[in-house]
Design a protein around this motif. Structure first.
Motif, PDB file in Angstrom:
ATOM      1  N   GLU A  23       0.813  -1.234   0.000  1.00 21.88           N
ATOM      2  CA  GLU A  23       0.000   0.000   0.000  1.00 21.88           C
ATOM      3  C   GLU A  23       0.841   1.276   0.000  1.00 21.88           C
ATOM      4  OE1 GLU A  23       0.767  -1.041   4.269  1.00 21.88           O
ATOM      5  OE2 GLU A  23       0.118  -2.185   2.516  1.00 21.88           O
ATOM      6  N   ARG A  24       2.136   1.196   0.273  1.00 24.59           N
ATOM      7  CA  ARG A  24       3.001   2.371   0.314  1.00 24.59           C
ATOM      8  C   ARG A  24       3.986   2.458  -0.862  1.00 24.59           C
ATOM      9  NH1 ARG A  24       2.932   5.317   4.670  1.00 24.59           N
ATOM     10  NH2 ARG A  24       5.094   5.997   4.415  1.00 24.59           N
ATOM     11  N   HIS A  25       3.989   1.431  -1.733  1.00 26.53           N
ATOM     12  CA  HIS A  25       4.947   1.387  -2.838  1.00 26.53           C
ATOM     13  C   HIS A  25       4.276   0.832  -4.089  1.00 26.53           C
ATOM     14  CE1 HIS A  25       7.309   1.146   0.886  1.00 26.53           C
ATOM     15  NE2 HIS A  25       8.127   1.957   0.233  1.00 26.53           N
ATOM     16  N   TRP A  26       3.970   1.712  -5.038  1.00 29.19           N
ATOM     17  CA  TRP A  26       3.319   1.292  -6.267  1.00 29.19           C
ATOM     18  C   TRP A  26       3.437   2.374  -7.337  1.00 29.19           C
ATOM     19  CZ3 TRP A  26      -0.436   4.870  -7.167  1.00 29.19           C
ATOM     20  CH2 TRP A  26      -1.056   5.474  -6.076  1.00 29.19           C
ATOM     21  N   ILE A  27       3.123   1.982  -8.563  1.00 27.33           N
ATOM     22  CA  ILE A  27       3.045   2.926  -9.674  1.00 27.33           C
ATOM     23  C   ILE A  27       1.810   2.574 -10.488  1.00 27.33           C
ATOM     24  CG2 ILE A  27       4.559   1.510 -11.127  1.00 27.33           C
ATOM     25  CD1 ILE A  27       5.569   4.143 -12.390  1.00 27.33           C
ATOM     26  N   LYS A  28       1.081   3.592 -10.925  1.00 29.42           N
ATOM     27  CA  LYS A  28      -0.058   3.376 -11.818  1.00 29.42           C
ATOM     28  C   LYS A  28       0.121   4.288 -13.021  1.00 29.42           C
ATOM     29  CE  LYS A  28      -3.311   6.608  -9.571  1.00 29.42           C
ATOM     30  NZ  LYS A  28      -4.677   6.787  -9.053  1.00 29.42           N
ATOM     31  N   ALA A  29      -0.234   3.773 -14.188  1.00 28.89           N
ATOM     32  CA  ALA A  29      -0.108   4.528 -15.428  1.00 28.89           C
ATOM     33  C   ALA A  29      -1.299   4.194 -16.319  1.00 28.89           C
ATOM     34  CB  ALA A  29       1.195   4.166 -16.141  1.00 28.89           C
TER      35      ALA A  29
END
Length: 103
Positions: free
Chosen positions: A76-82
């Motif tokens: 929940e603290r480390h992600w990327i969305k594109a």
């Protein structure tokens, strides 16, 4: 594959996923405005090591900030969305990187 926050209505068949998002769902973490959202719909598969992901998607973008795309998430603290996000009446490319906070 499995859901993190499944939508109330969805179907999957022959390589196609169709869904209707819920109201006010999103992913953000400790933004400039101080809010945290971990309520977005995320259909995912866990992987280890290097991988390649290819997707094709379409959406009926109607409301401000409607979006669809690809997410890579460690937690929940480390992600990327594109993906594509609907802003000011136009579809835009959008990327959010989160390492403790979203930017």
């Amino acid at each position: 594959m499995k859901w993190h926050n499944p939508p109330s209505r969805w179907t999957a068949s022959e390589g196609h996923l169709t869904l209707e998002t819920g109201d006010q769902t999103d992913f953000w973490r400790e933004t400039h405005y101080g809010f945290i959202r971990d309520s977005g719909h995320f259909f995912h598969q866990e992987v280890e090591g290097d991988f390649t992901a290819t997707i094709r998607f379409s959406g009926e973008y109607r409301a401000l900030y409607d979006q669809a795309g690809l997410m890579v998430r460690l937690d929940e603290r480390h992600w990327i969305k594109a993906g594509i996000e609907y802003t000011d009446g136009v579809q835009h490319l959008s990327v959010v990187v989160t390492r403790g906070f979203s930017d």
